[in-house]
Design an enzyme around this catalytic site. Structure first.
Site, PDB file in Angstrom:
ATOM      1  CG  ASP A  55      -1.511   1.281   1.594  1.00 64.61           C
ATOM      2  OD1 ASP A  55      -2.239   1.795   0.725  1.00 64.61           O
ATOM      3  OD2 ASP A  55      -1.278   1.807   2.694  1.00 64.61           O
ATOM      4  CG  ASP A 254      -0.786   2.232   7.246  1.00 62.89           C
ATOM      5  OD1 ASP A 254      -1.042   2.214   6.019  1.00 62.89           O
ATOM      6  OD2 ASP A 254      -0.785   3.253   7.921  1.00 62.89           O
ATOM      7  CG  ASP A 258      -4.358  -0.763   3.343  1.00 62.08           C
ATOM      8  OD1 ASP A 258      -4.656  -0.509   2.169  1.00 62.08           O
ATOM      9  OD2 ASP A 258      -3.578  -0.067   4.020  1.00 62.08           O
TER      10      ASP A 258
END
Length: 264
Positions: A55, A254, A258
């Site tokens: 990410d 995080d 996600d």
């Protein structure tokens, strides 16, 4: 192998205890270093990985953006526009909202009361401030609400190529300005990506940002493959597509958005 066979016959209990103990110590050490290992099965699968999906926000970048640009249309005053936007953003928990609120705080603005607030997932927000209807969000939000954002297309491209996340502002159905926030890359990201690549792993960046913004940050981090413009609920689908293409992959993220992708 003969030696191991003899060992298993001689002390099966010791091996039976050693394996779970090693896993327990390993997962404990991982937790100390911010790595959560779901199960022994997950640990066993890890050595087969060929792809790591990262990410962007808060993983590759620091996750603490700051406001870098605010360009109003000539009919609007910059200070008034920032005050309205910050007022609209005061009920949002998004990192981009925090960047705008901090900028308003630095300029010592008193925030205005908000009579209506709506977070539009992956696109932005709508709010009613002092009788004005504000929209703050990306290009897809403007298209969805039939607001012509063509006046800032050149600036949008420039800001995106600089690795900034750009957003439009509309007041009462009219385009009012464009703003941009930048999120610094973590100092450790380039080295981490290089180490992963040296282990023979393909590194992919997954983000909701525009292609140009994502590419600018990926280049700094040494990442060659980017999947951009993915809405939060589309991250899990993107992971699934890679898995169906035969990739054995791990996902690193995080944020709350996600979570579905991490589960997948």
């Amino acid at each position: 192998s003969i030696f191991i066979a003899v060992l298993v016959i001689a002390c099966p209990c010791a091996l039976g205890l050693a394996t779970p103990t090693a896993i327990m110590v390993g997962t404990g050490k991982g937790a100390e270093n911010g790595i959560l290992i779901k199960s022994g099965q997950a640990l066993e699968a890890a050595y087969q990985l060929d792809t790591i999906v990262l990410d962007k926000t808060g993983t590759i970048t620091v996750g603490k953006p700051s406001l870098t640009d605010l360009l109003p249309l000539s009919a609007f005053n910059r200070s008034d526009l920032l005050r309205l936007i910050a007022s609209a953003e005061q009920h949002s928990e998004h990192p981009l909202a925090q960047a705008i609120l901090e900028a308003a705080e630095e300029e010592e603005f008193d925030l205005l009361p908000v009579s209506h607030f709506e977070a539009i997932v992956g696109r932005g927000l709508a709010a009613q401030v002092e009788g004005k209807h504000l929209l703050v969000g990306n290009e897809s939000l403007m298209k969805e609400k039939h607001i012509d954002s063509s006046a800032f297309q050149e600036q949008l491209l420039e800001l995106s190529q600089e690795g900034k996340t750009a957003m439009f502002v509309a007041i009462d159905g009219q385009l009012a300005g464009i703003l941009a926030v930048a999120d610094e890359m973590k100092s450790s990201s380039l080295k981490a990506v290089q180490e992963l690549q040296s282990m023979g792993l393909e590194v992919i960046m997954l983000t909701g940002d525009r292609e140009e913004t994502a590419t600018a940050i990926a280049q700094k981090a040494g990442i060659k493959k980017v999947i951009a413009g993915v809405l939060p609920d589309g991250k899990a689908a993107a992971i699934k597509n890679l898995q169906e293409a035969g990739e054995k992959l791990a996902m690193v993220g995080d944020g709350i958005n996600d979570a579905p992708a991490l589960v997948q």
